[in-house]
Design an enzyme around this catalytic site. Structure first.
Site, mmCIF file in Angstrom:
data_model
loop_
_atom_site.group_PDB
_atom_site.id
_atom_site.type_symbol
_atom_site.label_atom_id
_atom_site.label_comp_id
_atom_site.label_asym_id
_atom_site.label_seq_id
_atom_site.Cartn_x
_atom_site.Cartn_y
_atom_site.Cartn_z
ATOM 1 N N CYS A 108 3.692 8.471 1.204
ATOM 2 C CA CYS A 108 4.326 7.448 2.029
ATOM 3 C C CYS A 108 4.407 6.184 1.179
ATOM 4 O O CYS A 108 3.386 5.693 0.696
ATOM 5 C CB CYS A 108 3.448 7.240 3.263
ATOM 6 S SG CYS A 108 3.944 5.875 4.301
ATOM 7 N N CYS A 165 7.933 -5.653 14.404
ATOM 8 C CA CYS A 165 7.696 -4.842 15.600
ATOM 9 C C CYS A 165 6.339 -5.197 16.217
ATOM 10 O O CYS A 165 5.375 -5.476 15.502
ATOM 11 C CB CYS A 165 7.744 -3.356 15.268
ATOM 12 S SG CYS A 165 9.359 -2.854 14.668
ATOM 13 N N CYS A 215 3.182 -3.314 14.931
ATOM 14 C CA CYS A 215 3.063 -2.933 13.518
ATOM 15 C C CYS A 215 2.302 -3.980 12.719
ATOM 16 O O CYS A 215 2.603 -5.166 12.766
ATOM 17 C CB CYS A 215 4.447 -2.724 12.911
ATOM 18 S SG CYS A 215 4.396 -2.330 11.167
ATOM 19 N N CYS A 247 0.159 5.353 10.418
ATOM 20 C CA CYS A 247 1.421 4.646 10.652
ATOM 21 C C CYS A 247 1.180 3.276 11.253
ATOM 22 O O CYS A 247 0.454 3.138 12.227
ATOM 23 C CB CYS A 247 2.283 5.407 11.648
ATOM 24 S SG CYS A 247 2.942 6.887 10.980
ATOM 25 N N GLU A 262 0.832 -1.202 0.000
ATOM 26 C CA GLU A 262 0.000 0.000 0.000
ATOM 27 C C GLU A 262 0.863 1.246 0.000
ATOM 28 O O GLU A 262 2.000 1.231 0.470
ATOM 29 C CB GLU A 262 -0.911 -0.005 1.241
ATOM 30 C CG GLU A 262 -1.882 -1.178 1.199
ATOM 31 C CD GLU A 262 -2.744 -1.344 2.450
ATOM 32 O OE1 GLU A 262 -3.888 -1.749 2.296
ATOM 33 O OE2 GLU A 262 -2.266 -1.066 3.568
ATOM 34 N N CYS A 314 7.628 -7.415 6.222
ATOM 35 C CA CYS A 314 8.823 -6.925 6.902
ATOM 36 C C CYS A 314 9.322 -8.003 7.848
ATOM 37 O O CYS A 314 8.532 -8.672 8.516
ATOM 38 C CB CYS A 314 8.492 -5.656 7.678
ATOM 39 S SG CYS A 314 9.930 -4.949 8.510
HETATM 40 N N1 SAH Z 1 10.302 0.006 8.791
HETATM 41 C C1 SAH Z 1 10.517 1.391 8.917
HETATM 42 C C2 SAH Z 1 9.558 2.218 8.113
HETATM 43 C C3 SAH Z 1 8.092 1.865 8.176
HETATM 44 S S1 SAH Z 1 7.217 2.091 9.674
HETATM 45 C C4 SAH Z 1 10.482 1.805 10.365
HETATM 46 O O1 SAH Z 1 10.027 1.040 11.191
HETATM 47 O O2 SAH Z 1 10.938 2.909 10.641
HETATM 48 C C5 SAH Z 1 6.910 3.806 9.832
HETATM 49 C C6 SAH Z 1 6.649 4.264 11.288
HETATM 50 O O3 SAH Z 1 5.361 3.836 11.769
HETATM 51 C C7 SAH Z 1 7.674 3.714 12.252
HETATM 52 O O4 SAH Z 1 8.172 4.694 13.106
HETATM 53 C C8 SAH Z 1 6.850 2.716 13.010
HETATM 54 O O5 SAH Z 1 7.392 2.439 14.214
HETATM 55 C C9 SAH Z 1 5.502 3.380 13.085
HETATM 56 N N2 SAH Z 1 4.441 2.456 13.491
HETATM 57 C C10 SAH Z 1 4.358 1.141 13.237
HETATM 58 N N3 SAH Z 1 3.243 0.607 13.807
HETATM 59 C C11 SAH Z 1 2.617 1.629 14.437
HETATM 60 C C12 SAH Z 1 1.407 1.725 15.176
HETATM 61 N N4 SAH Z 1 0.616 0.665 15.388
HETATM 62 N N5 SAH Z 1 1.066 2.928 15.665
HETATM 63 C C13 SAH Z 1 1.845 4.017 15.440
HETATM 64 N N6 SAH Z 1 2.965 3.989 14.727
HETATM 65 C C14 SAH Z 1 3.372 2.806 14.229
HETATM 66 FE FE1 SF4 Z 2 8.949 -3.425 9.894
HETATM 67 FE FE2 SF4 Z 2 6.724 -2.310 10.848
HETATM 68 FE FE3 SF4 Z 2 8.855 -2.571 12.422
HETATM 69 FE FE4 SF4 Z 2 8.916 -0.787 10.417
HETATM 70 S S1 SF4 Z 2 7.557 -0.744 12.205
HETATM 71 S S2 SF4 Z 2 10.503 -2.266 10.971
HETATM 72 S S3 SF4 Z 2 7.660 -1.874 8.878
HETATM 73 S S4 SF4 Z 2 7.650 -4.257 11.506
#
Ligand code: SAH
Ligand code: SF4
Length: 350
Positions: free
Chosen positions: A108, A119, A122, A338, A95, A115
């Protein structure tokens, strides 16, 4: 003449296009013309490339479609944010999101299908890594999103904050950066492009070498100590201290700062002691902090802190002289905020 093999026109820099066109019996300068049609003017249809002779157009036709991605479904949020599904040739999907601010747009974009970092909060990493995206697929997101601009809108910023960890797909991401910022192409200024990363050390070093530190760098830190960070950001071995050391060595231009992203999770990293630790950790670097209260979704049981807790945390950082931004939630009604973007391999709804 044409060997019949597919040549990837979209991800080629002018030099490579020139070499290829020469190998096909055309003068080298046709390479720059093709590059400008594709990347400066955004024209993908060979017949519209008016300064090219018929035989070059025919060559382009034989390699059509030049773009390896198409737009699937799209959704528009109450706040104007648009999420577009990006369909890849092998049936996988990611997306991309357009975020308007007045007449300017921030896009974005995704860099991987899924990935590997996973995390805890995420949605993008919930299925693991399916594969890397190619440079053409990454840049292709910019092309397909244009159909969703309003007439008065212009692209101003590109952020690698979609699906995927950009520095775990360095080769394709760095090529996409070169294309975005090429003076004969879209000519975006490097600081208007942001790479967001969990902190892949070698990747950060290479990015510094490639761009002289001019690309904006956002570090998804989320914790001020290793115990909490391991919980939230698994599968990444770097310690927070080593990560800060890596940033200290980065060739950050004088007027620029790192962005430290900190997703706030209730009861995990939102205490006043966490805030104080964060202040100490960031002392050696020039940084601003982006606080993102967790966006809840179906792939996590974690919750955001209360607004009062966010305020207390923010106050401590500000009192110690840090610039703090509370990230506005955009597009969460269409799962475009995000951490809510998804990579899919079947026909599931958003
Ligand atoms: N993988 C990279 C880029 C994509 S994520 C990274 O992690 O930086 C982009 C941002 O969204 C990151 O800072 C991530 O931590 C944040 N993010 C992921 N899941 C989220 C959530 N559930 N609520 C708020 N921010 C989130
Ligand atoms: Fe991967 Fe999501 Fe963590 Fe970014 S925030 S590194 S996209 S798992």
């Amino acid at each position: 003449m044409d060997s019949g093999e597919r040549f990837d026109f979209i991800s080629a820099l002018p030099e490579t296009l020139s070499q290829y066109l020469q190998s096909q019996g055309f003068p080298a300068y046709r390479g720059m013309q093709v590059f400008q049609w594709l990347h400066r003017k955004g024209v993908l249809a060979p017949d519209e490339m008016t300064n090219l002779p018929a035989d070059v157009k025919a060559l382009l036709h034989r390699h059509a479609p030049l773009l390896p991605v198409t737009a699937g479904q799209h959704f528009t949020s109450r706040d104007g944010t648009r999420k577009i599904e990006v369909c890849l040739a092998d049936g996988l999907r990611v997306e991309t999101v357009l975020i308007p601010e007045g007449n300017t747009l921030t896009q974005c974009i995704s860099s991987q299908v899924g990935c590997a970092v996973g995390c805890a909060f995420c949605r993008s990493g919930a299925f693991g890594l399916l594969r890397n995206m190619t440079a053409a697929e990454i840049i292709g997101q910019i092309f397909i999103a244009r159909a969703f601009y309003k007439p008065e809108e212009q692209l101003r910023n590109v952020v690698f904050m979609g699906v995927g960890e950009p520095l775990q797909n360095f080769a394709a991401v760095s090529r996409a950066l070169q294309l975005l910022c090429h003076q004969d192409g879209m000519d975006l200024s490097q600081r208007r492009v942001t790479i967001s990363t969990v902190g892949i050390r070698r990747g950060i070093e290479k990015l510094g070498e490639l761009t002289g530190g001019k690309v904006s760098l956002a570090i998804s830190l989320h914790a001020a100590n290793d115990a909490v960070r391991r919980q939230l950001v698994p599968n990444v071995s770097v310690s927070v201290a080593d990560l800060i050391q890596t940033l200290k060595r980065y060739p950050l231009p004088d007027r620029m700062r790192f962005t430290i992203e900190y997703v706030m999770v209730r009861g995990v990293n939102d205490s006043e002691e966490d805030a104080r630790q964060l202040v100490r950790l960031l002392a050696p670097i020039r940084a601003k902090v982006n606080l993102l209260p967790l966006n809840p979704h179906d792939k996590t049981a974690l919750q955001p802190p209360t607004p009062e807790q966010v305020q207390r945390f923010q106050d401590i950082l500000i009192a110690k002289g840090l610039s703090v931004f509370l990230r506005k939630k955009r597009g969460d009604d269409i799962h475009a905020a995000c951490g809510q973007l998804l990579a899919l391999k079947d026909d599931k709804a958003p």
